[in-house]
Design a protein around this motif. Structure first.
Motif, PDB file in Angstrom:
ATOM      1  N   HIS A  98       0.825  -1.214   0.000  1.00  0.00           N
ATOM      2  CA  HIS A  98       0.000   0.000   0.000  1.00  0.00           C
ATOM      3  C   HIS A  98       0.859   1.263   0.000  1.00  0.00           C
ATOM      4  O   HIS A  98       0.367   2.344  -0.238  1.00  0.00           O
ATOM      5  CB  HIS A  98      -1.011   0.008   1.157  1.00  0.00           C
ATOM      6  N   SER A 140      -5.402   8.479   1.054  1.00  0.00           N
ATOM      7  CA  SER A 140      -4.531   8.157  -0.081  1.00  0.00           C
ATOM      8  C   SER A 140      -4.229   9.405  -0.900  1.00  0.00           C
ATOM      9  O   SER A 140      -3.089   9.640  -1.293  1.00  0.00           O
ATOM     10  CB  SER A 140      -5.181   7.108  -0.979  1.00  0.00           C
ATOM     11  N   ARG A 144      -0.572  11.183  -1.563  1.00  0.00           N
ATOM     12  CA  ARG A 144      -0.051  11.421  -2.919  1.00  0.00           C
ATOM     13  C   ARG A 144       0.388  12.866  -3.088  1.00  0.00           C
ATOM     14  O   ARG A 144       1.384  13.137  -3.743  1.00  0.00           O
ATOM     15  CB  ARG A 144      -1.099  11.058  -3.965  1.00  0.00           C
ATOM     16  N   GLU A 150      -0.072   5.709  -0.235  1.00  0.00           N
ATOM     17  CA  GLU A 150      -0.792   4.976   0.809  1.00  0.00           C
ATOM     18  C   GLU A 150      -2.101   4.585   0.158  1.00  0.00           C
ATOM     19  O   GLU A 150      -3.108   5.241   0.333  1.00  0.00           O
ATOM     20  CB  GLU A 150      -1.064   5.850   2.040  1.00  0.00           C
ATOM     21  N   ASN A 151      -2.063   3.558  -0.655  1.00  0.00           N
ATOM     22  CA  ASN A 151      -3.262   3.132  -1.365  1.00  0.00           C
ATOM     23  C   ASN A 151      -3.841   1.896  -0.717  1.00  0.00           C
ATOM     24  O   ASN A 151      -3.319   0.807  -0.895  1.00  0.00           O
ATOM     25  CB  ASN A 151      -2.934   2.837  -2.834  1.00  0.00           C
TER      26      ASN A 151
END
Length: 183
Positions: A98, A140, A144, A150-151
């Protein structure tokens, strides 16, 4: 409120133990780890039980908490692992993917499956309710904007991704058994 915090902590430890047990690492096995979450505690725990641990890093300065721990360091990228096919008993991506650009997820998972006889991927998934998904999406997007990834993806995303792995794959899902109070 202190009781709620203790319950959450107990629940977190319970899930950690379930994950550790499911990983089934054994003394004498060779295991490649990607990522150093929890201050590298999982790697230290594997070393303590006699696992022959290797880690992949692109920058040796990133080892931090692993200095002095008897591990092998592979220098390179997890999307192009510098190892032969099936050269590890297991490969572990623990809370790692992630934080990787999703563009590279398929190549990382494919490489982990190529070099490992078993492939262990542990990823947190957001709650599937609309609020949980919205919070994960906002988090997320904020990461970015900071140049980080942090997906958090739903479990179905990871299942589809893991389908490309040629090594042994089993699925286990662990969840908190208690839900927090409404307030």
């Amino acid at each position: 409120m202190a009781t709620l915090a203790r319950e959450f902590e107990r629940e977190s430890y319970r899930i950690d133990q379930l994950i550790w047990d499911a990983m089934a690492l054994r003394a004498g096995e060779s295991v490649l780890f990607c990522g150093f979450s929890n201050n590298a505690e999982w790697i230290k725990r594997a070393v303590a039980i006699g696992v022959d641990v290797s880690v992949i890093v692109d920058d040796p300065d990133a080892l931090g908490d692993l200095r002095g721990v008897p591990i092998k360091v592979l220098r390179g990228s997890s999307s192009m692992l510098p190892a032969r096919d099936a050269s590890f008993d297991a490969t572990v991506a623990f809370h790692y993917l992630h934080e990787v650009d999703p563009f590279f997820h398929a190549s990382v998972v494919s490489e982990l499956g190529r070099v490992g006889k078993r492939c262990v991927i542990v990823e947190p998934a957001p709650p599937s309710d609309p609020l949980g998904l919205r919070i994960a999406s906002l988090y997320s997007r904020a990461k970015r904007e900071l140049g980080q990834f942090e997906n958090y993806h739903h479990i179905d995303y990871w299942r589809k991704l893991v389908a490309i792995v040629k090594s042994d794959v089993t699925y286990q899902t662990f969840a908190f058994t208690r839900t927090p109070p409404r307030e």
